[in-house]
Design a protein around this motif. Structure first.
Motif: not given
Length: 525
Positions: A85-95
């Motif tokens: 399982l690979t989760l791709y998450s960008s660092k610019n997620l809103p708070p």
């Protein structure tokens, strides 16, 4: 009152607790203060590191909404090859999305803990700077999701990546966006199940014609959801067959690889003796779910005679479908408005209920279900079948028989003596035979009649998980925390709780204030 005051006067803290000195108790007075502080910090950091590797979560929600189902845990333990399982998450997620991210990670880590064959990787990246990772995510099918953010008078649009790639050998499956926490377990488990199976369990449907146009398909929502875990096929009976299909006049036969059969008593359906005989033959070894009414209604809300063949057939399994319509004070709302305005009124003939048989995996993640125009389904044990009530209407239910009033504005109020509980879904079992379920509403899973607040499809998915996959998929559903209604209470008890809430707490503070005043007067005296 004097006894009450004397009670508070004699409450004292034990001297043993007052004299506790932990420094002397553990012999720490022999060491310097700085050494004690350094050792304490080291123990604190070490314990936090160790505990972070151990799952100490305690799920106290009804239905274990925050825990992977037993079926999911069992399935991932039986995987023969590694699943990544690979989760791709960008660092610019809103708070505001950070709490969702934590919930998603908690769920995915449960998969990793449940099986040594499942590994979780988290790739956090900046879409503008980490071009290679962004391209990699896009090649997998993970696309940017625009998120609208508003700060004071400014409105901005931020594109984020938050998708999951699932790899099993040479097979890949992608969830382009994984922010839907409520359905994440279902989506991930169904993806893994599809990838690790050569074929899906086959579920056949009779009584509803198949539709090429999904927007006109009365079973469209059910097919879309159930199709991830099961091979859904609509059996075209001669009544609904095209001219090309009617050329071949071979006997009607249910295929032997069908695990479960859904028989829906549509108002426009008439089952032939041959079809009824074939359903009966299949029920001797296979599982059947009947959705039928004692009082059928067409699209114009005109009542008719029930499908006599089906009604007689289910009697063989110890199930009696009554020729009545159930009404309830716990009902859905219908819109009687028009011309640009809405008028929502409760419709007693669309009942909802949460009165389920306890401790059954069929109701995992199910808070309530809705029965449009339901009929009573009575258990009557016969022919060796044992029948159990699964779902009942509430105590504030009544029935219409012989003559029927369907207009919500003209339905008369029931007398108190008319109110009682009606069974609306039962299950019939027999040794060395298939399971039979009867639901007293033919519109139970039709798309136009699904309530936003009820979980009809989730309930049927749980049943199919038990019937069609031998329990392998039972209980896999939404992680949503459903609102479970309070139990029905007599009006006298409701009044008691009402006034107890109004009086008790202020009364306690008043008595405490009186005691404080008395104490102060005693001290001055």
């Amino acid at each position: 009152m004097k006894r009450f005051i004397d009670f508070f006067k004699h409450i004292q803290v034990p001297k043993t607790f007052a004299r506790l000195n932990f420094v002397e108790m553990f012999g720490l007075d022999r060491y310097k203060t700085s050494a004690v502080i350094v050792v304490s910090i080291a123990i604190f950091l070490a314990s936090n590191t160790i505990l972070s590797l151990i799952s100490l979560r305690l799920d106290l929600s009804k239905g274990k909404a925050y825990t992977l189902s037993d079926s999911t845990k069992k399935m991932v333990k039986e995987i023969d090859k590694a699943v990544s399982l690979t989760l791709y998450s960008s660092k610019n997620l809103p708070p505001r999305l950070q709490p969702l991210k934590r919930e998603v990670l908690d769920i995915l880590r449960e998969y990793e803990r449940s099986s040594g064959k499942v590994t979780l990787s988290i790739i956090e990246f900046n879409p503008d700077e980490d071009v290679d990772i962004t391209t990699e995510a896009q090649d997998l099918g993970i696309t940017a999701v625009p998120i609208r953010e508003q700060a004071q008078s400014e409105v901005s649009l931020t594109e984020i990546y938050f998708g999951l790639a699932i790899v099993y050998g040479d097979v890949k499956n992608v969830l382009p966006q994984s922010l839907d926490v409520e359905n994440l377990e279902y989506n991930v488990t169904s993806a893994i199940y599809q990838m690790t199976r050569e074929s899906l369990p086959k579920v056949a449907i009779m009584g509803i014609p198949d539709s090429i146009n999904p927007q006109q398909d009365t079973l469209g929502i059910f097919k879309q959801v159930a199709g991830r875990l099961f091979d859904i096929q609509v059996i075209t009976t001669p009544q609904f067959a095209t001219e090309e299909e009617q050329v071949d006049e071979e006997p009607f036969v249910i295929e032997p690889d069908v695990k479960t059969l859904l028989v829906i008593d549509s108002p426009n359906t008439e089952f032939t003796p041959q079809e009824l005989a074939e359903i009966d033959r299949f029920a001797k070894t296979g599982n059947v779910i009947f959705m039928l009414n004692g009082v059928p209604l067409d699209d114009n809300l005109t009542t008719g005679d029930p499908e006599a063949g089906l009604i007689e057939l289910v009697k063989k399994y110890g199930i009696s479908v009554e020729k009545n319509l159930i009404l309830s004070g716990r009902s859905e709302f219908v819109n009687l408005g028009g011309g640009g305005f809405s008028l929502l009124v409760p419709y007693p003939l669309w009942i909802w209920t949460s009165d389920f048989v306890p401790e059954s995996s069929m109701f995992t993640g199910v808070g309530r279900v809705t029965f449009p125009w339901a009929s009573e389904v009575k258990p009557q044990e016969r022919n060796g079948y044992k029948v159990q009530e699964l779902i009942s209407s509430g105590k504030e239910s009544w029935e219409q028989k012989d003559s029927f009033v369907l207009d919500p504005q003209q339905i008369p109020e029931p007398a108190q003596s008319d109110l009682k509980v009606f069974p609306v879904a039962v299950e019939s079992t027999k040794k060395d035979a298939g399971k039979i379920m009867a639901i007293g509403s033919s519109r139970f899973i039709l798309s136009n009649y699904l309530s936003r607040d009820s979980q009809n499809v989730e309930f049927i998915l749980n049943v199919l998980g038990d019937y069609a996959s031998d329990g392998a998929l039972s209980g896999i559903s939404s992680r949503a925390v459903n609102l479970y209604p309070l139990p029905e209470l007599p009006e006298s008890i409701q009044e008691f709780y009402k006034y107890a809430n109004i009086i008790v707490l202020p009364g306690i503070f008043s008595l405490y204030g009186m005691w404080r005043l008395w104490k102060r007067n005693q001290t001055r005296g």
